[in-house]
Design a protein around this motif. Structure first.
Motif, mmCIF file in Angstrom:
data_model
loop_
_atom_site.group_PDB
_atom_site.id
_atom_site.type_symbol
_atom_site.label_atom_id
_atom_site.label_comp_id
_atom_site.label_asym_id
_atom_site.label_seq_id
_atom_site.Cartn_x
_atom_site.Cartn_y
_atom_site.Cartn_z
ATOM 1 N N ARG A 191 0.832 -1.220 0.000
ATOM 2 C CA ARG A 191 0.000 0.000 0.000
ATOM 3 C C ARG A 191 0.861 1.263 0.000
ATOM 4 N N ALA A 192 1.971 1.228 0.732
ATOM 5 C CA ALA A 192 2.858 2.391 0.808
ATOM 6 C C ALA A 192 3.622 2.623 -0.495
ATOM 7 N N ASN A 193 3.629 1.623 -1.389
ATOM 8 C CA ASN A 193 4.397 1.721 -2.632
ATOM 9 C C ASN A 193 3.532 1.569 -3.877
ATOM 10 N N CYS A 233 4.422 0.072 -7.712
ATOM 11 C CA CYS A 233 4.487 -1.371 -7.490
ATOM 12 C C CYS A 233 3.081 -1.976 -7.545
ATOM 13 N N VAL A 234 2.956 -3.173 -8.149
ATOM 14 C CA VAL A 234 1.664 -3.869 -8.188
ATOM 15 C C VAL A 234 1.682 -5.176 -7.406
ATOM 16 N N VAL A 242 -5.335 -6.250 -7.751
ATOM 17 C CA VAL A 242 -6.281 -6.416 -8.851
ATOM 18 C C VAL A 242 -7.267 -5.276 -8.671
ATOM 19 N N GLY A 243 -7.106 -4.225 -9.480
ATOM 20 C CA GLY A 243 -7.911 -3.027 -9.260
ATOM 21 C C GLY A 243 -7.550 -2.425 -7.916
ATOM 22 N N ASP A 244 -8.539 -2.219 -7.067
ATOM 23 C CA ASP A 244 -8.311 -1.651 -5.737
ATOM 24 C C ASP A 244 -8.158 -2.722 -4.649
#
Length: 106
Positions: free
Chosen positions: A35-37, A41-42, A60-62
């Motif tokens: 979340r912080a990146n 980043c995925v 995947v999306g949010d």
């Protein structure tokens, strides 16, 4: 907890061990660190935060999906692409697949 990204290539090349129920905090730390990146980043694997366990998380999306002890069962339709990694500098050419079948715990 947001963790520092490991950039030690020797550590990153080491084989990861099976994760257990005791590793739930690793999953939470990976989610927080991803979340912080999210701007660059995925997905992340546990070795990227210094833990040699077979755990990864990806978006995947949010939604952030955790995979514990994933095993690729099938992969189809390979293609070449370039990608980068928070743990490594620069871009690298790699082979990815349009379809994969994976078995994992969540």
């Amino acid at each position: 907890m947001i963790k520092e990204i490991v950039k030690d290539i020797v550590f990153l090349e080491q084989k990861s061990e099976l994760a257990t129920k005791d590793d739930i905090e690793v999953v939470n730390d990976l989610i927080d660190t991803l979340r912080a990146n999210l701007d660059s980043c995925v997905g992340m694997a546990a070795n990227m935060i210094g833990i040699k366990k077979r755990i990864l998380v990806f978006t995947v999306g949010d939604t952030i999906i955790p995979m514990i002890n994933p095993i690729i069962l099938k992969k189809e339709m390979p293609y070449k692409t370039e990608e980068s990694c928070l743990s490594l500098t620069g871009f690298r050419e790699t082979i990815r697949y349009e379809k994969i079948e994976v078995e994992y715990f969540d």
